[in-house]
Design a protein around this motif. Structure first.
Motif, PDB file in Angstrom:
ATOM      1  N   LEU A 377      38.520  49.451  42.812  1.00  0.00           N
ATOM      2  CA  LEU A 377      39.140  49.145  41.520  1.00  0.00           C
ATOM      3  C   LEU A 377      40.651  48.949  41.664  1.00  0.00           C
ATOM      4  O   LEU A 377      41.331  48.647  40.692  1.00  0.00           O
TER       5      LEU A 377
ATOM      6  N   LEU B 115      47.995  44.486  34.773  1.00  0.00           N
ATOM      7  CA  LEU B 115      47.592  45.831  34.380  1.00  0.00           C
ATOM      8  C   LEU B 115      46.096  46.075  34.564  1.00  0.00           C
ATOM      9  O   LEU B 115      45.651  47.210  34.586  1.00  0.00           O
ATOM     10  N   GLU B 117      44.200  45.734  37.286  1.00  0.00           N
ATOM     11  CA  GLU B 117      44.268  45.445  38.714  1.00  0.00           C
ATOM     12  C   GLU B 117      42.905  45.079  39.304  1.00  0.00           C
ATOM     13  O   GLU B 117      42.804  44.253  40.196  1.00  0.00           O
ATOM     14  N   GLU B 118      41.836  45.703  38.758  1.00  0.00           N
ATOM     15  CA  GLU B 118      40.504  45.488  39.339  1.00  0.00           C
ATOM     16  C   GLU B 118      40.044  44.036  39.223  1.00  0.00           C
ATOM     17  O   GLU B 118      39.125  43.625  39.921  1.00  0.00           O
ATOM     18  N   ILE B 123      46.757  39.337  42.955  1.00  0.00           N
ATOM     19  CA  ILE B 123      46.332  39.792  44.283  1.00  0.00           C
ATOM     20  C   ILE B 123      45.501  38.695  44.952  1.00  0.00           C
ATOM     21  O   ILE B 123      45.730  38.345  46.098  1.00  0.00           O
ATOM     22  N   TYR B 124      44.562  38.158  44.198  1.00  0.00           N
ATOM     23  CA  TYR B 124      43.729  37.074  44.735  1.00  0.00           C
ATOM     24  C   TYR B 124      44.314  35.735  44.298  1.00  0.00           C
ATOM     25  O   TYR B 124      44.805  35.591  43.177  1.00  0.00           O
ATOM     26  N   ASP B 164      40.277  47.265  24.605  1.00  0.00           N
ATOM     27  CA  ASP B 164      40.227  48.057  25.822  1.00  0.00           C
ATOM     28  C   ASP B 164      41.058  49.327  25.634  1.00  0.00           C
ATOM     29  O   ASP B 164      42.283  49.291  25.640  1.00  0.00           O
ATOM     30  N   LYS B 166      41.351  51.661  27.688  1.00  0.00           N
ATOM     31  CA  LYS B 166      41.972  52.074  28.948  1.00  0.00           C
ATOM     32  C   LYS B 166      43.443  51.670  28.990  1.00  0.00           C
ATOM     33  O   LYS B 166      44.248  52.323  29.626  1.00  0.00           O
ATOM     34  N   ARG B 229      30.585  42.906  30.759  1.00  0.00           N
ATOM     35  CA  ARG B 229      32.012  42.999  31.008  1.00  0.00           C
ATOM     36  C   ARG B 229      32.244  43.089  32.504  1.00  0.00           C
ATOM     37  O   ARG B 229      31.593  43.872  33.196  1.00  0.00           O
ATOM     38  N   LEU B 230      33.193  42.308  32.991  1.00  0.00           N
ATOM     39  CA  LEU B 230      33.521  42.326  34.412  1.00  0.00           C
ATOM     40  C   LEU B 230      34.054  43.698  34.792  1.00  0.00           C
ATOM     41  O   LEU B 230      34.904  44.247  34.101  1.00  0.00           O
ATOM     42  N   SER B 231      33.497  44.267  35.865  1.00  0.00           N
ATOM     43  CA  SER B 231      34.026  45.574  36.281  1.00  0.00           C
ATOM     44  C   SER B 231      34.998  45.427  37.439  1.00  0.00           C
ATOM     45  O   SER B 231      36.009  46.085  37.486  1.00  0.00           O
ATOM     46  N   GLU B 232      34.689  44.578  38.389  1.00  0.00           N
ATOM     47  CA  GLU B 232      35.620  44.410  39.494  1.00  0.00           C
ATOM     48  C   GLU B 232      35.397  43.071  40.189  1.00  0.00           C
ATOM     49  O   GLU B 232      34.327  42.467  40.073  1.00  0.00           O
ATOM     50  N   GLU B 235      37.509  39.381  47.016  1.00  0.00           N
ATOM     51  CA  GLU B 235      37.829  38.046  47.509  1.00  0.00           C
ATOM     52  C   GLU B 235      37.156  37.813  48.853  1.00  0.00           C
ATOM     53  O   GLU B 235      37.108  38.707  49.692  1.00  0.00           O
ATOM     54  N   LYS B 244      31.505  41.244  39.928  1.00  0.00           N
ATOM     55  CA  LYS B 244      30.384  42.133  39.630  1.00  0.00           C
ATOM     56  C   LYS B 244      30.345  42.381  38.126  1.00  0.00           C
ATOM     57  O   LYS B 244      31.318  42.858  37.549  1.00  0.00           O
ATOM     58  N   VAL B 245      29.249  41.990  37.513  1.00  0.00           N
ATOM     59  CA  VAL B 245      29.049  42.312  36.098  1.00  0.00           C
ATOM     60  C   VAL B 245      27.617  42.820  35.957  1.00  0.00           C
ATOM     61  O   VAL B 245      26.833  42.778  36.901  1.00  0.00           O
TER      62      VAL B 245
ATOM     63  N   ALA C  45      27.779  47.585  36.293  1.00  0.00           N
ATOM     64  CA  ALA C  45      28.250  46.619  37.278  1.00  0.00           C
ATOM     65  C   ALA C  45      29.002  47.301  38.401  1.00  0.00           C
ATOM     66  O   ALA C  45      28.910  46.905  39.556  1.00  0.00           O
TER      67      ALA C  45
END
Lengths: 592, 342, 111
Positions: A377, B115, B117-118, B123-124, B164, B166, B229-232, B235, B244-245, C45
């Motif tokens: 994550l 914010l 980041e996952e 990053i990618y 969200d 979070k 919902r996309l979790s992570e 690349e 991964k959903v 997921a």
């Protein structure tokens, strides 16, 4: 033979206490395994016994560790322990030397001034009389501080003092009364016989002017004896059980015995050695933000002693270990909590049948890289590590690239040791199949369990250690042109307090950034980020509050926060004003 | 300088309100921190749901600006204070403007996708935001991956920075769902051989013609909607994104390789909005936007007498809603100024 | 008549009227964040165990409310409590707390 009826309450109380302790300790020690008992008894016939005596003196009497927390608090604790000890020892010698008839009864030193009425004439006796008054004053000064602490604890350097169970309260008040009563009883006798010293004589002659002493004196001696009786009888059922128990615990610990995965009689010694001093209260971050008390060791062990522990008391804890580090008695708080959690959740064993179906691929690599669940994550960490591997042409196998079996520590934190063992076995197979010499992980949670539970035949390293080693071998060059950012390093609980990795990350970071080390919350005293997998009750609100509190304790003005744990990074990101980095990102970003 | 009303922010709300207030006979000063007018809408290519050119709206607004309206471009407010029913505004050009009322039309910023980041933004290589994709459309840039290839599979992730807890953004940004549908269609139009996927929690097609656009995207353009919902994201070596959903409607985890991932970034209060909340002691609502005195009856009034709010400074809004809000703010200010004159 | 086996009713209905929702009421008392779940599936997921097993937290969350206790009891044993679900949940459900409470509820009700 000197005798008066008033000596009976004291004598009965003392005999009860001694018999109780002998039986209780015998029962506990009896439950130890043969090898444990052997190592315990061996202590008494080895050089270690001097260490035990030394520690009893420095911790059970002087309370040096409490002095280090706060001088006044240390003085308070030591005045009770050392002061009373000196009173007993000096009193016993005085009785041996100067009692009118040299028969030393159990109670005679305690009531010396009642039974021995002649005025001290020789110099030595005068010194002893003086010392007895001095020690009494020493203890009384401690009582004064204890009373102050009950109402204004901040003066003694702690924000919150422990709330007491009723037996603790009875014991506390009877303890507080013992010494004023002794002072009054001795002073009243001194007023009649003039055989005291500076304290008792002065108070005696003062009292004489106001009270009819010959009657009051006898009543005071009775009151003193009865109060001792109350204290001795309630002691085993109160927190003052720590006084005798800590002595045994010190010996047990020197014999290498402590609570590990199961609650046993060593745990009983540990639990009963807690004096509820309350130092852990202020060190609990969850308590600071939530005002909940139930998870704090001082209260948890209180409940343990009265068998009233609830599920919530065990599971509503960050398991950050700050209480354990601050504990002056060095109780293995985390192990006791985990072992209790283990008892709560053992009836139902989980299957994990799916583990058997997982294929294990044999590889031939130098390094096995286990990023850890949480790192997936925070992809910046994984990416930085992979770039570094590629740059230095290290052949690596990214074990959990597509997510793998959990390391097992989260289950262990829930107390499910047996279930965790199944994951551990599977992971050992996977790790060994990589044929690597080094296992590198980016997650301190994984790192701790790899070290403590896996017993791998290969080197286990957290990436901060490995990067430090790489730097040490002069393999990494730093970009010259860039100006160094200023930063603060946060020690993750499981890497710092949990695994004692403090210096490698710092050594490495000093090369890349301007590292500020002014915060008092570093190394063993590091704060928890609040993300903790140890807690099952804290809601997001509690966690964000802990993170915010910790962040602003660490970071001031221009600096940014660097840590070495994906969970800490993720938790701090929520409250941080500036980006939070992992140590691997810093290395990747600033290496040439 | 003395004036009746200062409008802060030269986006569509600010432009509409300035013109209308001027036409009602009030002296208006419009302050914009950038050197162009039009705000976020000026950055858009085509608008949902009817494919209208965003520039046509800006042109219309500019064409209708009164000749003698004072517009201060590239002007930032350094301080604002209230004394005796008047506001004193200091700018970076060291002007001081005295005004009877203030209209806050400072709008929104797009959510900072770093914010989350996952999801791998920053990053990618091939993770971009919806705002960046819109900019590509606007400037007629070819849609290419960082590796220079035409993407054959593009994913749209809904609710990035919205709904969200979070990141403490509980609100819905309202426009992202339909924007994703619009952009997925545009991708299909520009790259006919590509596949487009939308990953959503709930599809909120609340506006007129939104549902029609959604139908069209499926029927005519074959956009696939996956509820999860996309979790992570991770690349691959060649720069593709593996996501991964959970396909929650089938109840099974789903893994998919994407050439490009578009994050539908939501709205957060703009820096200017936060600045004014601070300086004027305005109350803010849960999402940190400016709180209306009453969301039904006094939507454009704030807790400070003489300070009004219009557009996305008070909550996420579509263009239509923003116009309606700006016009209602004009009426509120007009009433306020007239009652003061009497 | 014995050949008409297929006519026997296979009941896949969630029998909401008769299901025992004690677990839901228990969770609402001890871990009320359970009610926040919108079944977005982010937890499933990201789930460490979900890669290899049928564990599906969002289905468990829905089943709690429907009173499908047998399903929950069967599935929950596969959870390794790693906590990733908690980190990705957009609604801040205290997922590990919920799972722990389910485990201890089932343990005490001997299901």
């Amino acid at each position: 033979m000197k005798f008066d009826w008033f000596v009976l309450p004291f004598s009965i109380g003392l005999i009860f206490l001694v018999v109780y302790l002998i039986i209780q300790y015998y029962l506990w020690l009896n439950k130890l395994s043969a090898s444990q008992l052997k190592s315990f008894y061996r202590i008494f016939f080895s050089k270690k016994i001097f260490l035990v005596i030394g520690e009893i003196f420095s911790e059970a009497l002087l309370h040096i560790r409490i002095f280090k927390t706060n001088i006044l608090l240390g003085f308070m604790h030591s005045s009770f322990a050392l002061g009373w000890f000196l009173l007993i020892v000096t009193g016993a010698i005085e009785t041996q030397l100067f009692a009118s008839k040299p028969i030393n009864h159990l109670y005679e030193p305690i009531f010396f001034k009642y039974f021995n009425t002649h005025v001290p004439t020789d110099k030595l006796h005068k010194i002893f009389t003086f010392l007895m008054d001095l020690w009494l004053l020493y203890v009384l000064s401690g009582i004064f501080l204890a009373i102050v602490k009950r109402f204004y604890s901040r003066i003694l350097g702690i924000k919150k003092t422990t709330k007491l169970f009723w037996t603790d309260q009875v014991a506390l008040y009877s303890l507080w009364l013992i010494f004023p009563l002794r002072l009054l009883a001795e002073s009243s006798s001194t007023a009649i016989f003039h055989h005291g010293s500076f304290l008792t004589n002065t108070l005696g002659s003062y009292l004489e002017q106001h009270i009819h002493l010959s009657k009051a004196s006898y009543a005071l001696w009775w009151a003193y004896s009865v109060d001792l009786f109350i204290f001795f009888v309630i002691l085993p059922f109160s927190r003052y059980m720590h006084i005798p128990t800590e002595i045994v615990l010190i010996a047990l610990r020197r014999a290498g015995l402590k609570t590990e995965k199961k609650i046993n009689s060593i745990s009983q010694f540990e639990i009963h050695s807690c004096s509820s001093c309350g130092i852990c209260i202020d060190n609990c971050q969850l308590q600071i933000v939530s005002n909940r008390n139930n998870m704090i060791p001082a209260y948890l062990f209180q409940k343990e002693r009265h068998k009233k522990v609830l599920k919530r008391d065990l599971y509503d804890c960050l398991m950050c270990g700050r209480c354990e580090t601050s504990c002056p008695v060095r109780i293995n708080i985390l192990n006791i909590k985990l072992a209790r959690r283990n008892e709560k959740l053992t009836k139902r064993k989980d299957a994990f049948h799916y583990l058997q179906q997982l294929p294990i691929e044999t590889k031939n690599t130098e390094v096995a890289y286990f990023a850890g669940c949480m790192s997936h994550l925070t992809p910046s960490i994984i990416r930085s590590m992979l770039k570094i591997f590629e740059k230095f042409q290290i052949s690596y196998e990214f074990i959990d690239k597509d997510g793998t079996v959990c390391c097992g520590r989260p289950l262990m934190l829930a107390g499910k040791y047996d279930d965790a063992q199944k994951l551990i076995e599977k992971n050992i197979q996977i790790i060994l199949a990589s044929n690597a010499n080094i296992l590198i992980t980016s997650c301190p949670i994984c790192y701790k369990v790899f070290n403590d539970e896996y017993r791998l035949p290969i080197t286990v390293m957290h990436h901060s250690q490995w990067l430090a080693q790489l730097f040490h071998n002069r393999k990494i060059d730093i970009k010259k042109s860039t100006t160094k950012i200023s930063a603060v390093y946060h020690d993750p609980c499981d890497l710092g307090r949990g695994s004692h990795i403090f210096d490698e990350p710092r050594m490495l970071l000093q090369q890349f950034v301007n590292l500020s080390e002014t915060s008092p919350y570093k190394k063993e005293n590091s704060l928890c980020c609040g993300g903790s997998l140890g807690n099952f009750y804290a809601n997001e609100n509690d966690r964000v509050k802990i993170a915010r509190h910790a962040y602003y304790q660490l970071v001031h003005e221009e600096s940014c926060l660097i840590t070495s744990c994906p969970l800490c990074k993720k938790t701090f990101q929520k409250v941080a004003e500036k980006p939070v980095f992992d140590i691997a990102e810093i290395v990747n970003q600033y290496m040439l | 300088m003395k004036t009746d009303v200062v409008v802060i922010g030269g986006g569509i709300a600010g432009l509409e309100a300035s013109t209308a207030l001027h036409n009602l006979g009030h002296h208006v000063i419009l302050i914009e921190k950038k050197d162009i007018l039009g705000g976020h809408v000026a950055l858009w290519d085509k608008l949902f749901p009817n494919n209208k050119n965003a520039s046509s709206i800006i042109h219309y607004l500019k064409d209708h600006l009164p000749q003698n309206l004072t517009i201060l471009l590239s002007t930032e407010i350094t301080n604002i204070s209230k004394r005796n029913n008047s506001f004193f505004i200091e700018t970076n050009f060291h002007q001081t403007i005295e005004t009877k009322s203030v209209l806050v039309a400072t709008g929104y910023d797009v959510f900072n996708a770093h914010l989350k980041e996952e999801y791998g933004y920053g990053i990618y290589d091939n993770v971009i935001t919806s705002a960046e994709l819109e900019e590509m459309f606007k400037n007629n840039k070819p849609i290419l991956t960082k590796q220079g290839k035409e993407p054959s599979r593009i994913g749209f992730v809904h609710c990035v920075g919205s709904r969200d807890r979070k990141i403490n953004n509980l609100y819905c940004s309202k426009v992202c769902c339909v924007t994703a549908v619009k952009q997925a269609i545009e991708i299909r139009q520009k790259l006919p051989f590509s596949e487009t996927y939308c990953f959503y929690m709930d599809l909120r097609m609340y506006g007129l013609n939104f549902e029609e656009l959604y139908n069209e995207s499926q029927e005519k353009y074959g956009v696939t909607f996956i509820r999860g919902r996309l979790s992570e994201a991770s690349e691959t070596i060649d720069g593709k994104i593996i996501i991964k959903v959970e396909d929650t409607l089938l109840g099974r985890p789903l893994k998919m390789t994407m050439d490009m991932l578009v994050l539908m970034v939501g709205m957060v209060p703009s820096a200017g909005t936060s600045f004014l909340i601070n300086k004027l002691d305005l109350l803010s609502n849960n999402g940190h936007f400016i709180a209306s005195s009453d969301e039904h009856l006094l939507a454009n009034y704030t807790n400070v007498n003489g300070v009004f709010v219009a557009g996305t400074a008070s909550s996420p809004k579509s263009i239509d809603d923003t116009f309606a809000d700006a016009r209602s703010a004009v009426l509120a200010i007009h009433q306020y100024l007239t009652s003061q004159k009497m | 008549m014995k050949s008409f086996q297929y006519l026997k009713k296979i009941d896949r209905t969630i029998d909401y009227d008769n299901n025992d929702r004690a677990l839901f009421y228990y969770l609402m008392r001890v871990e009320p964040t359970v009610a926040l779940c919108i079944a977005c599936g982010a937890c499933t997921a990201t789930c460490s165990a979900g890669n290899f097993s049928t564990l599906d937290l969002h289905k468990i969350m829905l089943s709690i409310r429907r009173g499908e206790k047998v399903y929950i009891a069967k599935e929950i044993t596969q959870c390794v409590l790693c906590g990733k679900c908690q980190l990705v949940c957009p609604k801040n459900v205290n997922t590990r707390g919920v799972i722990l409470q389910i485990m201890s509820f089932l343990q005490s009700s001997q299901l």
